[in-house]
Design a protein around this motif. Structure first.
Motif, mmCIF file in Angstrom:
data_model
loop_
_atom_site.group_PDB
_atom_site.id
_atom_site.type_symbol
_atom_site.label_atom_id
_atom_site.label_comp_id
_atom_site.label_asym_id
_atom_site.label_seq_id
_atom_site.Cartn_x
_atom_site.Cartn_y
_atom_site.Cartn_z
ATOM 1 N N LYS A 194 0.831 -1.202 0.000
ATOM 2 C CA LYS A 194 0.000 0.000 0.000
ATOM 3 C C LYS A 194 0.870 1.260 0.000
ATOM 4 O O LYS A 194 0.600 2.220 -0.717
ATOM 5 C CB LYS A 194 -0.937 -0.011 1.209
ATOM 6 N N ARG B 209 -13.558 -1.283 2.297
ATOM 7 C CA ARG B 209 -12.360 -0.874 1.562
ATOM 8 C C ARG B 209 -11.343 -0.125 2.420
ATOM 9 O O ARG B 209 -10.164 -0.109 2.097
ATOM 10 C CB ARG B 209 -12.751 -0.001 0.360
ATOM 11 N N SER B 210 -11.796 0.534 3.479
ATOM 12 C CA SER B 210 -10.859 1.177 4.406
ATOM 13 C C SER B 210 -11.265 0.784 5.823
ATOM 14 O O SER B 210 -12.365 1.119 6.270
ATOM 15 C CB SER B 210 -10.862 2.697 4.233
ATOM 16 N N SER C 295 -0.059 2.910 5.342
ATOM 17 C CA SER C 295 -1.206 2.926 4.445
ATOM 18 C C SER C 295 -1.915 4.276 4.524
ATOM 19 O O SER C 295 -1.816 4.983 5.536
ATOM 20 C CB SER C 295 -2.198 1.815 4.809
ATOM 21 N N TRP D 193 -5.859 6.015 3.128
ATOM 22 C CA TRP D 193 -7.148 5.826 2.472
ATOM 23 C C TRP D 193 -7.800 7.196 2.291
ATOM 24 O O TRP D 193 -7.496 8.135 3.023
ATOM 25 C CB TRP D 193 -8.059 4.941 3.313
ATOM 26 N N GLU D 194 -8.670 7.295 1.311
ATOM 27 C CA GLU D 194 -9.389 8.547 1.112
ATOM 28 C C GLU D 194 -10.170 8.934 2.364
ATOM 29 O O GLU D 194 -10.094 10.060 2.847
ATOM 30 C CB GLU D 194 -10.355 8.406 -0.079
ATOM 31 N N VAL E 183 -11.053 7.814 6.372
ATOM 32 C CA VAL E 183 -10.568 7.010 7.494
ATOM 33 C C VAL E 183 -11.486 7.207 8.688
ATOM 34 O O VAL E 183 -11.804 8.334 9.069
ATOM 35 C CB VAL E 183 -9.120 7.393 7.859
#
Length: 508
Positions: A98, A301-302, A431, A433-434, A436
């Motif tokens: 990631k 996905r997150s 990592s 993510w868009e 969180v």
């Protein structure tokens, strides 16, 4: 010296000059674009440290451009081509798939540390194709590949610069052209390591064996590796080997997420004060959300970021329950986290095969369905350059108040997985993510315990790491509630799922 056209801050310019001076001593002159043969016998290590938003990645990217412009050859980890005595090489590394994918998204050709430690062995026939793709040979005639297939491979290579991806575009599987994996025997030259705060001592030693010139980029405010007793590799370096970036660059004028992260450095800030700060910011900026429940749709996905294992297990089981997931099997679209490889020593080649395809400890994957063989799973490995694989899998679903996990799907041996709808903040390092979700009750529990790490309250280090995983939106979840899903789990958001690469993970 002259600084690149991009506008550097004073501390970035100083760091760039310091790195350039180090590389000049190693025979690579960035100012004049001059590359000399390697200087033997001296190991150089330099660390560039700074908090989130201080411009570490920008500096790394500019150094990569300057090195490539000077004639240093980037090694990708999937194929190296013919070695030349006079060549100078560069590898850009990250500890996880990631983290490497975050760099690749920004145009930096990064790979994982594992893909540099272990190199693929190509079938000689297909190595000719690789040499042609890289511009080092004539277009080959291969019985198994038509001209149209070779052109598809070349078109893919021009976009991705990946030999395996190009050969896959030509219709080949990895087992057709990669015959095995071996530990790297010959050293490389210059290594740039992002997210270096995640390195443990063993990984650092491995990298020093391979790279006589090593640049580490990392955030000293993050959590130290679990097995390092609160220490990072930076701590063992001399003061002259460390460069500090202090100015905040990334969306510096208008980033409420970064503002919250850096507010944690105030020694007088208590947990309740910080929560009021989060709540106030959420009223004025929709990039921060004061959330009354966990959004289950995002968990696919997150993952929700938590501190306590008990919270992680409880949230995972709630996620599966609201999706009516049966105990005896996984649903396509369920998220997983690789927990390592369970294979005896005699299957070392198979272990390397699995790890080289991205199934290393901490890797995120999405379950796509059962494989063709019993015990195999079709998986989408998040962040991997060739994400679709089919591998022997052991999936463990932990249960609240149960000593042993439930195993709905298992091979005799292979890649092991935990469920990935929620993960600990430690495992989330590296990592992004868009969106969180941070489970605030866990951080409150850490604050109540009064624990410290490296001289700072543990809850602040946890909050800092968790908050800085968010690229666009932070959801600060304040209650132990779960929203209902708006629809079933899906896999169509993965950009299409071609036939996975088959990986032999069992001794069959």
């Amino acid at each position: 010296m002259s600084v690149p056209a991009i506008q550097f801050s004073e501390d970035q310019a100083f760091a760039y000059d310091s790195v350039a001076e180090m590389l000049k001593g190693a025979g690579v002159d960035l100012e004049d674009g001059l590359v000399l043969p390697p200087v033997e016998g001296k190991t150089r290590v330099l660390a560039v440290m700074g908090k989130a938003g201080s411009g570490k990645t920008m500096l790394l990217a500019e150094l990569v451009k300057a090195l490539e412009a000077a004639g240093v050859e980037t090694v990708s980890g999937d194929w190296e081509g013919r070695r030349r005595k006079d060549r100078r090489t560069l590898a850009i590394l990250a500890p996880t798939n990631k983290a490497a994918s975050v760099l690749r998204f920004r145009g930096v050709p990064a790979t994982t540390i594992h893909r540099i430690l272990y190199t693929p062995v190509y079938d000689p026939e297909y190595e000719r194709v690789a040499e042609w793709l890289a511009g080092n040979g004539e277009k080959p005639e291969i019985e198994a590949l038509t001209d149209a297939a070779l052109e598809r491979a070349r078109a893919s290579y021009e976009v991705h610069k990946s030999v395996p991806a190009a050969l896959a575009a030509a219709g080949l599987r990895g087992s057709d052209f990669i015959t095995g994996w071996k530990r790297r025997e010959e050293p490389l030259d210059i290594g740039l390591v992002d997210e270096a705060s995640m390195l443990d001592d063993r990984q650092f030693e491995d990298l020093q064996e391979i790279f006589p010139n090593l640049l580490l980029f990392g955030d000293p405010a993050q959590l130290a590796p679990v097995n390092q007793s609160g220490k990072m590799v930076f701590d063992a370096l001399k003061a002259s080997q460390k460069l500090e970036l202090s100015r905040i660059h990334r969306q510096a004028a208008d980033n409420p997420i970064l503002d919250l992260a850096h507010a944690l450095s105030d020694p007088g800030l208590g947990f309740e004060d910080f929560e009021r700060m989060v709540e106030d910011r959420a009223r004025s900026d929709d990039r921060v959300v004061w959330a009354q429940r966990v959004e289950v749709d995002l968990m696919a996905r997150s993952p929700v970021l938590v501190w306590r294992n008990a919270t992680r297990i409880r949230l995972i089981n709630a996620f599966r329950a609201v999706h009516d997931a049966p105990e005896t099997e996984l649903l396509p679209g369920e998220p997983l986290i690789c927990d390592g490889i369970e294979l005896p020593l005699k299957h070392r080649k198979k272990r390397l095969d699995l790890e080289a395809r991205g199934l290393i400890k901490g890797a995120q994957a999405i379950y796509l369905g059962p494989g063709r063989k019993p015990g195999f799973s079709k998986l989408y490995v998040v962040g991997a350059q060739e994400p679709q694989v089919s591998a022997a899998s052991i999936v463990k679903i932990e249960k609240p108040d149960a000593e042993e996990p439930f195993i709905p799907y298992a091979a005799r041996m292979g890649a092991t997985f935990l469920h990935g709808a929620a993960v600990t903040i430690h495992k989330a390092q590296g990592s992004q993510w868009e969106d969180v979700q941070v489970f605030a009750p866990d951080l409150y529990a850490a604050a109540r315990m009064g624990r410290s790490e490296a001289g700072q309250p543990l809850w602040k280090r946890l909050a800092y790491v968790a908050i800085t995983r968010a690229q666009s939106r932070l959801l600060w979840v304040v209650r132990n509630r779960l929203a209902r899903p708006t629809g079933p789990l899906r896999v169509d958001d993965l950009g299409g799922v071609p036939a996975p690469l088959e990986l032999e993970g069992e001794g069959q």
